[in-house]
Design an enzyme around this catalytic site. Structure first.
Site, PDB file in Angstrom:
ATOM      1  N   SER A  72       0.836  -1.197   0.000  1.00  0.00           N
ATOM      2  CA  SER A  72       0.000   0.000   0.000  1.00  0.00           C
ATOM      3  C   SER A  72       0.879   1.259   0.000  1.00  0.00           C
ATOM      4  CB  SER A  72      -0.944  -0.031   1.201  1.00  0.00           C
ATOM      5  OG  SER A  72      -1.944   0.948   1.098  1.00  0.00           O
ATOM      6  N   ASP A 119      -8.610  -4.173  -6.756  1.00  0.00           N
ATOM      7  CA  ASP A 119      -8.146  -3.267  -5.710  1.00  0.00           C
ATOM      8  C   ASP A 119      -8.179  -1.824  -6.198  1.00  0.00           C
ATOM      9  OD1 ASP A 119      -7.011  -2.141  -3.487  1.00  0.00           O
ATOM     10  OD2 ASP A 119      -5.065  -3.128  -3.695  1.00  0.00           O
ATOM     11  N   HIS A 160      -7.762  -5.294  -0.909  1.00  0.00           N
ATOM     12  CA  HIS A 160      -6.501  -4.597  -0.668  1.00  0.00           C
ATOM     13  C   HIS A 160      -5.611  -5.308   0.350  1.00  0.00           C
ATOM     14  CE1 HIS A 160      -3.698  -1.316  -0.768  1.00  0.00           C
ATOM     15  NE2 HIS A 160      -3.883  -1.019   0.498  1.00  0.00           N
TER      16      HIS A 160
END
Length: 426
Positions: free
Chosen positions: A224, A280, A335
């Protein structure tokens, strides 16, 4: 919604030439959604409609809950018993003569589709290194050590089951800020804390493995926001250490920089491999609409310098390829780093089904989300400290345990160590 982010902007300036590979495990981002109870008949249809509209707009290709592809298990209990009796790791193989290719010297040509088993193993290994920053982070806002690592660097891999990877943790990395930060940075509610301005967010690990004793190289990984910062740190490292091979393996990272930044990284020969789940949302940001796809119109518009662009090679994964994952809109599940590692483990090629002999434990996928099919009967968000960190003392009272002196983070840790030394000397 609660959000915690650890940010890193520091790189080690010296390298140990007695070992060959250094890995910087960079920041992570965790999002926890609290879903209020809704009326299933009216609000449920509205939520599904909103999810469908959003998925169509962003081309996420999300299947309805009832849809299933690939193989099915008529007896999930039998399947579960079979999986429990198989190993979860792949056998070690000597890759010393191939490590340059595995780390992108040829931009991973002919290694991604189909995915070479050695590269699969390497991607999962670095993903688990990134996962360690989640598992060892102290999220307890009522602890004076909130925002730190729960273990010292000599214990980290041992506590998290990563000792067999052939790496030693040499440094911890902290995010510092002396300005008022948004509420998503983890801070203790107590006045007397280990640090008022810092979060632990990563570490540096050095390889001591036989198969990697070649020349020094640097691989930076993150999930991320951590994947984005890994790229920035790779740029800094390559610019300051021009003879050092630098590569990045990221998971679910957003875009960083424009086409000029991409050109700079290409000139510095930074090799980047991005694992991206098709459903995502994070890798689509920033620039959901205005992104590198507009380069096809450069002859008309000229180079748009303000447009964000992705960098490097992409390993594209699809939630719909796995028979173990629920269908429907699940942004947290899409995610999750564990979802990424599960999909890498079962990926062979874009046209093949999910590997039936994938070894990674499927149960891990639900550590911090709810995306595994109900037939597996795995609780959602099951990963937590026993009794939320409380222990029962000799008097039968539940208390917060004291950390061992070596597990107390800096700067308190240094002071405590000196204090214990003085007590010992006296």
């Amino acid at each position: 919604m609660a959000l915690s982010t650890m940010i890193h902007n520091h790189l080690p300036t010296t390298l140990n030439t007695g070992v060959n590979r250094i890995s910087a495990i960079l920041p992570h981002q965790e999002v926890v959604y609290d879903h209020p109870k809704t009326n299933k008949t009216s609000n449920g249809r509205g939520a599904r409609g909103l999810a469908e509209s959003l998925s169509n707009l962003l081309h996420l290709h999300i299947e309805p809950h009832s849809s299933r592809k690939n193989f099915q298990h008529s007896n999930w209990d039998l399947f579960d018993e079979e999986k429990q009796s198989t190993p979860t790791t792949y056998p070690n193989e000597l890759v010393a003569d191939k490590w340059r290719d595995i780390h992108g010297s040829m931009d991973w040509k002919y290694l991604l589709d189909p995915l070479h088993p050695w590269l699969r193993r390497e991607i999962i290994k670095y993903g688990e290194f990134a996962r360690a920053t989640y598992d060892a982070f102290d999220f307890d806002s009522f602890s004076e050590y909130c925002g730190s690592c729960r273990y010292n660097r000599n214990k980290l891999f041992e506590k998290l089951g990563l000792s067999k990877n052939g790496y030693n943790v040499t440094k911890y990395i902290y995010a510092m800020s002396h300005i008022e930060m948004p509420p998503w940075q983890e801070r203790s509610h107590l006045m007397d804390t280990w640090s008022k301005y810092s979060n632990w967010m990563g570490y540096v690990a050095v390889s001591n493995d036989e198969e990697t004793r070649q020349e020094v190289s640097l691989t930076i990984t993150g999930h991320s926001l951590g994947g984005a910062l890994a790229l920035l740190n790779a740029y800094e490292a390559a610019a300051n250490l021009p003879c050092l091979p630098v590569s990045v393996i990221s998971f679910g990272a957003p875009r960083v920089g424009n086409s000029a930044f991409r050109s700079e990284l290409d000139e510095l020969e930074v090799k980047t491999l991005r694992a991206v789940v098709k459903q995502d949302l994070v890798p689509r940001m920033p620039g959901i609409v205005f992104n590198e796809s507009l380069q096809t119109f450069d002859d008309i518009t000229g180079t748009l310098k303000w447009v964000y662009t992705h960098i490097g090679a992409e390993l594209r994964l699809n939630v719909n390829s796995s028979p173990y994952l629920k269908r429907g809109f699940n942004p947290l599940g899409f995610h999750s780093l564990e979802t990424y590692l599960h999909l890498v483990d079962g990926f062979l090629s874009a046209d093949s089904i999910f590997l039936s002999d994938a070894r990674r434990d499927v149960t891990l996928v639900n550590k911090a989300c709810d995306i595994l099919v109900d037939e597996l009967r795995i609780p959602h968000c099951w990963y937590q400290l026993a009794n939320k960190g409380l222990v029962c003392n000799g008097h039968g009272r539940w208390v917060k345990p004291r950390r061992d002196p070596e597990d107390i983070p800096s700067p308190i840790g240094d002071q405590a160590h000196e204090h214990y030394q003085m007590l010992y000397a006296s």
